[in-house]
Enzyme design. Structure first.
Site, mmCIF file in Angstrom:
data_model
loop_
_atom_site.group_PDB
_atom_site.id
_atom_site.type_symbol
_atom_site.label_atom_id
_atom_site.label_comp_id
_atom_site.label_asym_id
_atom_site.label_seq_id
_atom_site.Cartn_x
_atom_site.Cartn_y
_atom_site.Cartn_z
ATOM 1 N N SER A 29 0.938 -1.070 -0.272
ATOM 2 C CA SER A 29 -0.012 -0.214 -0.056
ATOM 3 C C SER A 29 0.728 1.536 -0.020
ATOM 4 O O SER A 29 1.427 1.659 -1.041
ATOM 5 C CB SER A 29 -0.569 -0.142 1.164
ATOM 6 N N HIS B 278 -7.935 -4.603 -0.944
ATOM 7 C CA HIS B 278 -6.892 -3.821 -0.040
ATOM 8 C C HIS B 278 -6.021 -5.146 0.329
ATOM 9 O O HIS B 278 -4.463 -4.861 0.402
ATOM 10 C CB HIS B 278 -7.313 -2.828 0.437
ATOM 11 N N ASP C 37 -10.406 -4.245 -5.031
ATOM 12 C CA ASP C 37 -10.074 -3.149 -3.835
ATOM 13 C C ASP C 37 -10.351 -1.313 -4.531
ATOM 14 O O ASP C 37 -10.375 -1.019 -5.735
ATOM 15 C CB ASP C 37 -8.396 -3.065 -4.773
#
Ligand code: MLT
Length: 199
Positions: free
Chosen positions: A102, A183, A152
């Protein structure tokens, strides 16, 4: 930068640069390094920006909207830190493979977008396109794994495809792996990254 360094058992193996997600710490991704190659050295860094107490690697203006000026500044800071750490811990500066999730994957992507010699390769879990409209350095010889989720909400499938295309246009070798998830980083995505690394 606050970090952990762990010397691996085999100096020919890469040094994994671990880069956590928003609100994480340098402890978070240690199990990933272990799962991917337990003999590699590890340099795990904590993001130096705080968003309401949550560590990050660069500032953002809103969810998914990056503060570009800060992104460029923090990318340079991390790049210079890698040069210093390689000297301090005596590992091969030219054999660093980033593993980021991320926000950490986004700064790893930014290293690739701005510096030809920052990384040898990268495992990017749920990255976004760090910047658009810039010319990338020559990334030939770099191997990059992108783990993405079909659902996501933070990086859309199109964003993942765009990142792959931009990196490939700079001559990187890119594998895009899909999970039918959001995610989150799943064990099967880590397994896929490990398999990619071994091949
Ligand atoms: C970012 O800000 O880097 C991305 O939106 C991912 C995240 O939430 O950290």
């Amino acid at each position: 930068m606050k970090h952990i360094f762990q010397q691996g058992n085999d100096a020919t193996k890469p040094t994994f640069l671990l880069l956590h997600g928003t609100g994480g710490t340098e402890q978070d991704l240690l199990p990933l390094a272990e799962a991917i190659d337990k003999d590699a050295s590890v340099l795990s860094v904590r993001g130096s920006v705080s968003e309401n107490g949550m560590p990050r690697f660069f500032k953002r203006l809103a969810e998914g909207i990056f503060d570009e000026e800060d992104l460029i500044k923090r990318t340079k800071e991390l790049y210079e830190f890698l040069n210093e750490a390689a000297e301090q811990y005596d590992f091969d500066r030219n054999n660093i493979v980033a593993i980021g999730y991320s926000n950490g994957a986004n700064i790893a992507g930014s290293l690739l977008f701005h510096y030809e010699d920052a990384l040898k390769g990268a495992i990017l879990h749920h990255p976004m396109v760090p910047r658009r409209g810039i010319e990338l350095p020559d990334l030939s010889g770099k191997r990059i794994f992108i783990g993405a989720g079909t659902n996501d909400p933070i990086c859309s499938p199109q964003e993942s495809e765009d990142l792959k295309t931009l990196l490939e246009n700079a001559d990187a070798n890119v594998e895009l792996h899909w999970e039918n998830r959001g995610h989150q980083l799943t064990p099967s995505e880590v397994q896929a990254a490990a398999q990619w690394y071994r091949s």
